[in-house]
Design an enzyme around this catalytic site. Structure first.
Site, PDB file in Angstrom:
ATOM      1  CE  LYS A 165      -1.772   1.908   3.956  1.00  0.00           C
ATOM      2  NZ  LYS A 165      -1.490   3.363   3.911  1.00  0.00           N
ATOM      3  CG  ASN A 166       2.475   2.711   3.540  1.00  0.00           C
ATOM      4  OD1 ASN A 166       1.287   2.998   3.366  1.00  0.00           O
ATOM      5  ND2 ASN A 166       2.994   2.539   4.740  1.00  0.00           N
ATOM      6  CB  CYS A 216      -3.999  11.497  11.661  1.00  0.00           C
ATOM      7  SG  CYS A 216      -3.755   9.761  11.720  1.00  0.00           S
ATOM      8  NE  ARG A 250       0.473  10.526   9.854  1.00  0.00           N
ATOM      9  CZ  ARG A 250       0.078   9.442   9.181  1.00  0.00           C
ATOM     10  NH1 ARG A 250      -1.138   8.952   9.360  1.00  0.00           N
ATOM     11  NH2 ARG A 250       0.892   8.852   8.342  1.00  0.00           N
ATOM     12  CG  ASP A 290       2.790   1.812   9.452  1.00  0.00           C
ATOM     13  OD1 ASP A 290       2.439   2.682  10.256  1.00  0.00           O
ATOM     14  OD2 ASP A 290       2.835   2.015   8.218  1.00  0.00           O
ATOM     15  NE  ARG A 336      -6.870   4.713   5.518  1.00  0.00           N
ATOM     16  CZ  ARG A 336      -5.840   5.044   6.304  1.00  0.00           C
ATOM     17  NH1 ARG A 336      -6.009   5.192   7.590  1.00  0.00           N
ATOM     18  NH2 ARG A 336      -4.641   5.260   5.795  1.00  0.00           N
TER      19      ARG A 336
END
Ligand code: UD1
Length: 423
Positions: A22-23, A117, A122, A309, A401
């Protein structure tokens, strides 16, 4: 809002494939705007965040098509707008990546300022500093960033922040720098594999980026870039790490296939320290956690340190480990929303300044718990898999997500998990 029902206590067993990262894919999708000709991306995970990026590109006039499973074709030829509106940007912080790409393509971009967030502040100051140093004028008003540069000019840009390097700022500035005149040198650059993947994609487009993956990235500006046919996104190290920790928390025996072990060294080291047996064969990582799982201290850091993460998922393992663990998040010092939810399952965790002290308990017991953000929700699912009885995880849209088919993948490993759709 969908929720998961989980009946815990099953040892996970079997093989599970790793999806595309994803990233990595989010900045790559944004970077495809830098060309006028189409690109196709393969191994693209199908996730809510990818949908959101596609919506943003679509709103700007780009034609995006999912041609077959895992392949996205992007035609930026019809790109007509250089604006990313609040309605879309507010859904996902990574939308900010279009700022660098639009600046590189048009010398002009208007992008809504991403909001705060739940994992903490952030800021995007480093992104903006980088663009300004490349010669852009930056104005912030009415909730938008207006960036404009008649000409981007390469130079030396230091991107170190209070927590070290920034993945987002490095990727964003890189996308603008590839079209700048002359040489840009980004120092204190993020070394994450997702930055390297973006640089590889940019180089396939005709850019001249060298030493990505090191703290100093050099970019020789070029005047034109072209689309890339069949670029394959790297495997998602966070998804792979999540399944590795899922094996650990359930005392399971799982092989994660199609991963990149080199990207997971810190995770492999920490699980091994906890007594989990890990073997690697090419891209397959075999995790045998059928024995005792001990306590382990984890401090999150920039790559190649332990990833923030995976902090919540590791803490789930620590809640049941035999002894005392300490978990410290140095990247996002307030990223502990999951702690109170673990406590609802019977975990023994105390906060000492910005450290979580986790005393392993004999067992967790199922309860309703609420997901607060993407990675925390993965941690809650893991804790639910280990808890006795029934756990309900509310607000699983967070997990959607960033994890492709997570409940199907877990169910194939023997987890008892069911999605309950909201009406
Ligand atoms: C990316 C990842 C996210 C991961 C994070 C840290 C994507 C889409 N997201 O997020 O999953 O949790 O890296 O590995 O790839 N900072 C500043 N100023 C800035 C930018 C960042 O001070 O302009 C600080 C942040 O507050 C944070 C640290 O730098 O403490 C790292 O942030 P960064 O690497 O930029 O995170 P993201 O790119 O937002």
């Amino acid at each position: 809002m969908d929720k998961f029902l989980i009946w815990g206590g099953e040892q996970l067993k079997g093989e599970t494939p790793t999806s595309g990262s994803k990233n990595a894919v989010l900045p790559i999708l944004a970077a495809s705007l830098l060309a006028e000709t189409p690109s196709t991306i393969v191994n693209c995970p199908w996730l809510k965040d990818v949908d959101t990026m596609v919506e943003i590109l679509d709103a700007m006039g780009v034609r995006v098509q999912r041609t077959f499973e895992g392949t996205l074709s992007i035609d930026p030829g019809p790109l007509a707008s250089h604006e990313a509106p609040y309605d879309l940007v507010r859904k996902m912080r990574a939308s900010i990546y279009v700022l660098g790409a639009l600046l590189g393509r048009f010398g002009k971009a208007t992008v809504s300022i991403p909001g705060g967030c739940v994992i903490g502040p952030r800021p995007i100051d480093l992104h903006l500093k980088g663009f300004a140093e490349l010669g852009a004028t930056i104005e912030q008003r009415c909730g938008y960033i207006f960036a404009e540069a008649p000409e981007l000019v390469g130079r030396e840009i230091f991107l170190g922040g209070p927590q070290g390097s920034s993945v987002g700022a490095t990727a964003n500035v890189l996308m603008a720098a590839v079209k700048a005149r002359g040489t840009t040198r980004i120092t204190s650059a993020a070394c994450e594999p997702e930055v390297v993947d973006l640089a590889n994609f940019l180089n396939r487009m005709g850019a001249k980026v060298s030493d990505a993956g090191s703290p100093t990235i050099t970019v020789e500006g070029v005047s034109e870039l072209h689309g890339v046919e069949g670029y394959e996104v790297i495997p998602d190290r966070i998804e792979a790490g999540t399944f590795m920790t899922a094996a650990a928390v359930t005392h399971g025996d799982v092989t994660v296939t199609g991963a990149e072990p080199a990207h997971l060294q810190s995770v492999i080291a920490k699980l091994s320290e906890a007594g989990v047996k890990i073997e690697m064969h090419n891209g397959d990582i075999h995790v045998d956690a059928t024995g005792d799982v001990g306590p382990v201290d984890v401090v999150t850091q920039t790559y190649p340190g332990f990833p923030t993460d995976l902090q919540a998922q590791f803490m789930a393992v620590a809640t049941l480990a035999d002894g005392l663990s300490r978990v410290v998040d140095k990247i996002y010092p307030n990223r502990y929303m999951h702690v109170m939810e673990y406590a609802r399952l019977g975990a023994n965790i105390t906060m000492d300044a910005n450290s979580a002290i986790v005393r392993g308990v004999e067992h967790l017991s199922g309860a309703p718990i609420m997901a607060s953000d993407l990675r925390a929700s993965a941690g809650l699912v893991l804790a639910g898999l280990a808890a006795e009885g029934e756990t309900t995880v509310l607000r699983v849209y967070h997990i959607d997500r960033g994890y492709e088919d997570i409940e199907e993948k877990l169910a194939r490993l023997g987890a008892k998990i069911k999605r309950v759709k909201s009406n």
